[in-house]
Design an enzyme around this catalytic site. Sequence first.
Site, PDB file in Angstrom:
ATOM      1  N   HIS A  35       7.893  -4.582  -0.497  1.00  0.00           N
ATOM      2  CA  HIS A  35       7.882  -3.803   0.740  1.00  0.00           C
ATOM      3  C   HIS A  35       7.687  -4.809   1.813  1.00  0.00           C
ATOM      4  O   HIS A  35       7.268  -5.747   1.877  1.00  0.00           O
ATOM      5  CB  HIS A  35       7.133  -2.945   0.790  1.00  0.00           C
ATOM      6  N   ASP A  53       3.079  -2.234  11.949  1.00  0.00           N
ATOM      7  CA  ASP A  53       2.681  -1.136  11.312  1.00  0.00           C
ATOM      8  C   ASP A  53       1.085  -0.665  11.587  1.00  0.00           C
ATOM      9  O   ASP A  53       0.313  -1.389  12.119  1.00  0.00           O
ATOM     10  CB  ASP A  53       2.851  -0.988   9.889  1.00  0.00           C
ATOM     11  N   ASN A  76       5.540  -4.818  -4.471  1.00  0.00           N
ATOM     12  CA  ASN A  76       6.769  -4.035  -4.776  1.00  0.00           C
ATOM     13  C   ASN A  76       7.979  -4.434  -3.696  1.00  0.00           C
ATOM     14  O   ASN A  76       9.178  -3.746  -3.878  1.00  0.00           O
ATOM     15  CB  ASN A  76       6.596  -2.470  -4.704  1.00  0.00           C
ATOM     16  N   GLU A 132       8.402   1.022   2.034  1.00  0.00           N
ATOM     17  CA  GLU A 132       8.339   1.447   0.583  1.00  0.00           C
ATOM     18  C   GLU A 132       9.843   1.447   0.068  1.00  0.00           C
ATOM     19  O   GLU A 132      10.659   1.952   0.647  1.00  0.00           O
ATOM     20  CB  GLU A 132       7.512   2.453   0.352  1.00  0.00           C
TER      21      GLU A 132
END
Length: 242
Positions: free
Chosen positions: A138, A67, A136, A143
């Site tokens: 990810h 990313d 979380n 996400e």
Amino acid sequence: MRIYITKDYNEMSRKAANIISAQIILKPDSVLGLATGSTPLGIYKQLSEWYMKGDLDFSEVITVNLDEYRGLAPDCEESYAYYMKQNLFDKVNIKPENTHLPDGRIMNPEEACRLYNELLIKTGIQDLQLLGLGRNGHIGFNEPSDIFAKDVHCVELSQSTVDANKKFFASGKSVPSHAYTMGIRSILRAKRILVIASGEDKADAVNKVFFGEVTPYVPGSILQLHDDVILVCDEGAFSKCK
Ligand code: GLP
């Protein structure tokens, strides 16, 4: 899935670096999918040291990163391109033209994602994909959401991700609101996936990703469907798993 639980962060880094170096030794022209964040730093340091000692050769290795922030150029210190140069690429004999990340300078998401998707197809499937986990759950910047996004796409970062990544930004600079990331299909096509996690603040994520329900609300949980996943984590990160 294979799980290695290590005493601490250093041992985790060394174990994961061992798996990556074995991959390079067995297949010198490996395509490595690489990750950023604080967790892989010890791995990149270890790999650089082994290169300096003459034990590793990156001259044929090809890399594709997960990313990049939208809006950050490679010479911007907070960009992932800069991080990769600082922590690995400038320290080993990898050819710059063999290293790839999404182009954060392209502000048009459709164009940036199309170009990186095309590049991933051209470079071929990852022999090994390194992955960290967001708090979380990810992976990359996928996400929590209603669906698993498949290919490279542009995401709006969640507040928890923005907060977690603030530490990498100089004061006065804000974390970009959007990022380009490999999608779930781009990640899962890797032949082997190496997940790393360290510390108790990742314990919830590790438990949900590997032992919870497979759901796009915990994006990493899709890894349960891949048949060659290795988890290397320390005792803190494994502390909530039964
Ligand atoms: C960012 C990256 C992820 C990384 C995550 C965890 O969100 N895009 O690829 O896994 O941070 O980072 P850290 O290792 O700093 O906890």
